[in-house]
Design a protein around this motif. Structure first.
Motif, PDB file in Angstrom:
ATOM      1  N   ARG A  90       0.818  -1.206   0.000  1.00  0.00           N
ATOM      2  CA  ARG A  90       0.000   0.000   0.000  1.00  0.00           C
ATOM      3  C   ARG A  90       0.856   1.261   0.000  1.00  0.00           C
ATOM      4  O   ARG A  90       0.383   2.356   0.321  1.00  0.00           O
ATOM      5  N   CYS A  91       2.121   1.091  -0.400  1.00  0.00           N
ATOM      6  CA  CYS A  91       3.031   2.215  -0.626  1.00  0.00           C
ATOM      7  C   CYS A  91       3.223   2.317  -2.131  1.00  0.00           C
ATOM      8  O   CYS A  91       3.957   1.528  -2.722  1.00  0.00           O
ATOM      9  N   TYR A  92       2.560   3.266  -2.745  1.00  0.00           N
ATOM     10  CA  TYR A  92       2.388   3.283  -4.188  1.00  0.00           C
ATOM     11  C   TYR A  92       3.403   4.184  -4.887  1.00  0.00           C
ATOM     12  O   TYR A  92       3.877   5.175  -4.316  1.00  0.00           O
ATOM     13  N   PRO A  93       3.717   3.860  -6.157  1.00  0.00           N
ATOM     14  CA  PRO A  93       4.647   4.693  -6.928  1.00  0.00           C
ATOM     15  C   PRO A  93       4.094   6.089  -7.224  1.00  0.00           C
ATOM     16  O   PRO A  93       4.840   7.060  -7.259  1.00  0.00           O
ATOM     17  N   THR A  94       2.761   6.198  -7.443  1.00  0.00           N
ATOM     18  CA  THR A  94       2.146   7.475  -7.784  1.00  0.00           C
ATOM     19  C   THR A  94       0.808   7.613  -7.086  1.00  0.00           C
ATOM     20  O   THR A  94       0.180   6.619  -6.693  1.00  0.00           O
ATOM     21  N   TYR A  95       0.358   8.852  -6.991  1.00  0.00           N
ATOM     22  CA  TYR A  95      -0.956   9.077  -6.386  1.00  0.00           C
ATOM     23  C   TYR A  95      -2.068   8.525  -7.269  1.00  0.00           C
ATOM     24  O   TYR A  95      -3.113   8.099  -6.752  1.00  0.00           O
ATOM     25  N   VAL A  96      -1.875   8.504  -8.575  1.00  0.00           N
ATOM     26  CA  VAL A  96      -2.884   7.960  -9.483  1.00  0.00           C
ATOM     27  C   VAL A  96      -3.118   6.491  -9.173  1.00  0.00           C
ATOM     28  O   VAL A  96      -4.268   6.023  -9.058  1.00  0.00           O
ATOM     29  N   GLU A  97      -2.026   5.751  -9.012  1.00  0.00           N
ATOM     30  CA  GLU A  97      -2.148   4.323  -8.690  1.00  0.00           C
ATOM     31  C   GLU A  97      -2.744   4.127  -7.303  1.00  0.00           C
ATOM     32  O   GLU A  97      -3.546   3.198  -7.085  1.00  0.00           O
TER      33      GLU A  97
END
Length: 390
Positions: free
Chosen positions: A66-73
């Motif tokens: 739940r640590c994502y590369p982008t806010y979109v993802e």
């Protein structure tokens, strides 16, 4: 509040965009949001470098998934989860606020955003309409408004203790950027770059703070027109200003001034609010936030202290410890976050009337801050002329 009574029924699942490792503002957000257990951090897109952001999330105890590369993802994945985030805080450079806030609202997620909310009033109004259409809360972190003595100042004005308000004298004038510190400090560098900061530096970065405090204390005052002159004493910062003076005429005849500056050499913070009425004046200084100075004409000066029984009950509602003990910025921010939680919970329950009258810097405050900066820049760029407030 002084007894730690819980004010919401549940804890909101919460995420962050930005505010990663080394971010001072990110740490303040996390400390304030989680202090009273109204929010639980469960997800984040903390860094432009995905690996670094994921590692930081793991340091915080988050599930790496739940640590994502982008806010979109993050918004897409969390919106699809039964246990997805209900709120997100945005702690990124100014130029990203509009896009991230819009994406969060479209995903059905409440927002707490750093100011300025957007670069233009038109964008801010668009977000306001979107939030209303989706039934979502947008909070803006005017953190100083969480200090208890701001509420006491507002009550004194409302009760007529000062009489008719004549003058509003505001300043946020520190000295820490009296030299080109941005050459060695990336955290400052983007603030003086129009591509990232927008149309202003100190007007939007610090001037809107005391402006919002004045709006809380004197909610009936409406700006009629203003005049702004701005300077770039560090020439490389042009066209962005590191010093600005703004004059304001209010409807009804009151007059206001705002000094916004980062080159007030020797000043630690220099944020002060002075309200002058026909019978009395009050003054609050953020370096001594637990005191409010009340000056009634013909009487000795009174220094009102936080947490004392002679204050208005509404001013005592946020007490976290008895009078005499100092409270500071982290407590003020936590006061905002519990209000955000109350508003979000009521909205989700379909009963916003439950928090009618709850004071917090919402989307309206974000819109007004952007509007004020836009008018100041318009005045200054015409050579410092009076412009009707639009």
């Amino acid at each position: 509040m002084i007894h730690g009574d819980r004010l919401t029924k549940s804890t909101l699942r919460w995420g962050m965009v930005g505010g990663g490792k080394g971010s001072q503002i990110g740490y303040i957000h996390r400390s304030a949001a989680t202090r009273d257990r109204y929010f639980e951090l469960v997800a984040g897109a903390f860094d432009l470098d995905p690996a670094r952001g994921r590692a930081f999330g793991a340091e915080l105890g988050l599930n790496p998934a739940r640590c994502y590369p982008t806010y979109v993802e993050m918004f897409a994945a969390e919106a699809a989860r039964a246990d997805g985030i209900r709120a997100v805080s945005i702690a990124t450079p100014n130029n990203t606020h509009y896009a991230i806030t819009k994406a969060a609202l479209e995903a059905g997620i409440h927002v707490v955003c750093e100011k300025p909310l957007t670069f233009t009033t038109a964008e801010a109004l668009e977000l306001q309409a979107l939030a209303a259409a989706r039934g979502l809360i947008v909070g803006v972190t005017y953190g100083y408004s969480g200090h208890q003595m701001i509420e006491e100042a507002a009550r004194l004005v409302a009760e007529g203790v000062l009489g008719e308000i004549r003058l509003v004298n505001l300043q946020f004038a520190h000295g820490f950027h009296n030299e080109a510190v941005e050459l060695a400090n990336p955290a400052t560098r983007w603030r003086v770059d129009p591509k990232f900061a927008g149309p202003s530096y100190v007007l939007g970065d610090i001037g809107t703070h005391p402006l919002y405090l004045s709006e809380v204390i004197c909610p009936d005052l409406k700006i009629k027109r203003l005049l702004c002159a701005r300077q770039s004493f560090i020439a490389s910062r042009a066209p962005l200003e590191d010093n600005a003076m703004t004059l304001m005429e209010y409807e009804g005849g009151a007059f206001g001034t705002v000094w916004s500056s980062a080159i007030n050499a020797g000043s630690m913070h220099g944020q002060k609010v002075r309200i002058v009425g026909a019978r009395a004046s009050l003054e609050w200084w953020d370096e001594q936030p637990n005191q409010l100075r009340l000056e009634v004409q013909g009487e000795p000066v009174k220094i009102l202290e936080r947490g004392m029984g002679y204050l208005n009950p509404a001013s005592l509602a946020d007490d976290r410890i008895g009078g005499g003990h100092p409270e500071g910025l982290f407590e003020a921010w936590a006061n905002l976050y519990y209000r955000f939680a109350l508003a979000m919970e009521a909205q989700d329950a379909g009963s916003p009337e439950r928090v009618a009258g709850l004071r917090y810097p919402g989307i309206e405050a974000g819109v007004e801050g952007v509007r004020w900066v836009e008018n100041c820049v318009r005045s200054a760029d015409q050579g410092g002329v009076w412009v009707d407030y639009a």
